[in-house]
Design a protein around this motif. Structure first.
Motif, PDB file in Angstrom:
ATOM      1  N   LEU A  79     -14.735  -5.509   7.794  1.00 21.32           N
ATOM      2  CA  LEU A  79     -15.512  -6.264   6.815  1.00 21.32           C
ATOM      3  C   LEU A  79     -16.386  -7.285   7.541  1.00 21.32           C
ATOM      4  N   ARG A 109      -3.758   2.651   8.078  1.00 16.73           N
ATOM      5  CA  ARG A 109      -4.988   2.061   7.549  1.00 16.73           C
ATOM      6  C   ARG A 109      -5.058   0.595   7.960  1.00 16.73           C
ATOM      7  N   LYS A 117      -8.817  -6.140  -3.204  1.00 12.66           N
ATOM      8  CA  LYS A 117      -8.650  -4.685  -3.306  1.00 12.66           C
ATOM      9  C   LYS A 117      -8.456  -4.064  -1.924  1.00 12.66           C
ATOM     10  N   TYR A 118      -9.160  -4.585  -0.930  1.00  5.78           N
ATOM     11  CA  TYR A 118      -8.977  -4.075   0.431  1.00  5.78           C
ATOM     12  C   TYR A 118      -7.569  -4.389   0.941  1.00  5.78           C
ATOM     13  N   TYR A 119      -7.040  -5.561   0.600  1.00  4.39           N
ATOM     14  CA  TYR A 119      -5.654  -5.864   0.963  1.00  4.39           C
ATOM     15  C   TYR A 119      -4.716  -4.809   0.382  1.00  4.39           C
ATOM     16  N   GLY A 122     -10.715  -8.130   8.700  1.00  6.60           N
ATOM     17  CA  GLY A 122     -11.436  -8.865   7.666  1.00  6.60           C
ATOM     18  C   GLY A 122     -11.565 -10.346   7.910  1.00  6.60           C
ATOM     19  N   GLU A 133     -13.197  -8.261  -4.360  1.00  8.53           N
ATOM     20  CA  GLU A 133     -13.196  -7.017  -3.585  1.00  8.53           C
ATOM     21  C   GLU A 133     -12.240  -7.119  -2.399  1.00  8.53           C
ATOM     22  N   SER A 183       0.818  -1.210   0.000  1.00  8.06           N
ATOM     23  CA  SER A 183       0.000   0.000   0.000  1.00  8.06           C
ATOM     24  C   SER A 183       0.854   1.264   0.000  1.00  8.06           C
ATOM     25  N   LEU A 201      -7.219  -2.984   8.416  1.00  6.99           N
ATOM     26  CA  LEU A 201      -8.313  -3.783   7.880  1.00  6.99           C
ATOM     27  C   LEU A 201      -8.622  -4.913   8.848  1.00  6.99           C
ATOM     28  N   VAL A 208     -11.322  -0.324   8.633  1.00  8.36           N
ATOM     29  CA  VAL A 208     -12.421  -0.921   7.875  1.00  8.36           C
ATOM     30  C   VAL A 208     -12.717  -2.288   8.476  1.00  8.36           C
ATOM     31  N   ASN A 231      -5.236  -1.752  -0.416  1.00  5.08           N
ATOM     32  CA  ASN A 231      -5.396  -0.381   0.072  1.00  5.08           C
ATOM     33  C   ASN A 231      -5.344  -0.274   1.593  1.00  5.08           C
ATOM     34  N   SER A 232      -4.694  -1.230   2.234  1.00  2.66           N
ATOM     35  CA  SER A 232      -4.549  -1.207   3.691  1.00  2.66           C
ATOM     36  C   SER A 232      -3.079  -1.329   4.058  1.00  2.66           C
TER      37      SER A 232
END
Length: 395
Positions: free
Chosen positions: A250, A214, A287-289, A218, A284, A206, A216, A248, A291-292
């Motif tokens: 999830l 950031r 994508k979170y991986y 998840g 999806e 990231s 996550l 975030v 952007n974290s």
């Protein structure tokens, strides 16, 4: 010397494809090395064409009926037909779904019966759920009460299977407390992942220029058993230090614990730092991986944390707990940031990695390399093939 693997005729059961895609792809590697390999699923929710050009694992679907309690009987009856038709010599159950067949395994002398369990329901029930929720709630809440059914299935499967596969050595140690006679027939084979960053680790992590941390979360809906209190403690301490952080979550919050955690979030004044997101597709998730900065995977319940394994393989370092399923991913504690009450030390490392991208990139690179060498589909499939070969030789 490579063993002769041609005599292995494997029949493997999984509930579905999409939720267990890593295992399906691992079994496809097994299929390339054995005489015959067939997967039975209760829901074929993904076509073979979507699983890759070289996919050659045979798949049969035994659809779920409206009465889920009949599922083990339906699947077991179908497996009986296949055993007689194609002379399978290894039948591999998961979660005890084939218990009607396991109970009668002596009627199938040509087969060896194996079961895999990714969590130890009895250990979780006695050491996590009962202390947290108490006996009354544990027996009256439908989700908690379901653990009793899982304990029943696991005990049946462990008792009647000839071999047991668990995902971490620590889980075998836990099994010894409740079913010591089963330890001698238990082996450790880890989970696998099929997702890896496709370029050099340092170029795929990231964006380090962003000033905030950031995080996550998840690993399923947030709960006491999935590190809910530990996550809030981490956020509070970061805020106290006046460090910017965004989180975030999830899957949101588990219904049973929703009221408590909503109150804690409100009282701690951290609402603006947290964004709740519902269930997301696997695409999806990747994508979170991307952007974290960190994955928070602090679990007391998940015996085989696929999300942590996958995140590391994709270049996202993990903040984890000293749970056997997490420890086996990083036994030397080189790249997972183990928390376990050390909140301040964890934050110190997060801040240090934000200030020094090379420090972060080293952690990422070590993790990706270790997971690729030890938890790839190919690596784990070789362990399964050798395991099947050894139990057939001892028959």
């Amino acid at each position: 010397m490579e063993p002769n693997k041609q005599g292995i005729r494997l029949l493997f059961y999984l509930p579905n494809i999409r939720s267990y895609k890593d295992r399906v792809l691992m079994l496809n590697e097994v299929a390339k090395c054995v005489e015959k390999a067939t997967l039975i699923v209760s829901r074929k929710d993904q076509d073979e064409e979507e699983l890759g050009e070289d996919f050659q694992l045979e798949i049969y679907e035994v659809p779920c009926s409206h009465m889920m309690n009949l599922l083990p009987l339906r699947v077991s009856n179908f497996v009986k037909i296949l055993i007689k038709k194609d002379s399978y010599n290894v039948v591999h159950d998961t979660f005890g779904h084939l218990f009607p067949l396991l109970i009668k395994r002596r009627s199938y002398k040509s087969c060896i019966f194996v079961t895999s369990q990714y969590q130890l329901a009895e250990w979780d029930w006695k050491n996590v759920l009962l202390p947290q929720y108490g006996l009354v709630k544990s027996l009256t809440n439908v989700n908690l009460r379901h653990y009793l059914y899982r304990i029943f299935l696991q005990r049946l499967a462990f008792t009647h299977a000839e071999h047991i596969v668990l995902q971490a050595p620590g889980l075998i140690t836990r099994l010894e407390k409740y079913m010591p006679d089963c330890v001698k027939k238990s082996v450790f084979i880890p989970n696998s992942t099929s997702y890896f960053i496709k370029s050099d680790a340092s170029s795929d992590v990231s964006d380090r220029r962003i000033s905030e941390i950031r995080l996550l979360c998840g690993s399923g809906a947030l709960s006491f058993g999935k590190g809910g209190d530990e996550l809030l403690s981490l956020i509070r301490e970061v805020k106290r230090r006046e460090i910017n952080i965004s989180v975030v979550i999830l899957g949101g919050i588990a219904p049973l614990d929703r009221r408590y955690f909503h109150e804690q979030i409100h009282q701690s004044n951290i609402n603006s730092n947290i964004r709740m997101v519902g269930r997301v597709s696997h695409e999806e998730m990747l994508k979170y991986y991307k952007n974290s900065d960190w994955l928070f995977n602090f679990t007391a319940l998940d015996g085989s944390p696929r999300t942590a394994l996958e995140a590391i393989a994709c270049g996202l370092p993990v903040i984890g707990s000293s749970h056997p399923g997490v420890e086996i991913i990083d036994p030397e504690k080189q790249f997972i940031l183990f928390m376990d009450g050390q909140v301040e030390q964890v934050i110190d490392e997060m801040v240090a990695c934000k200030k020094d991208p090379r420090r972060y990139e080293r952690r990422v690179a070590i993790g990706v390399s270790y997971v690729r060498d030890n938890f790839s589909s190919l690596s784990v499939s070789n362990q399964y093939v050798n395991f099947y070969h050894s139990i057939l030789n001892r028959k």
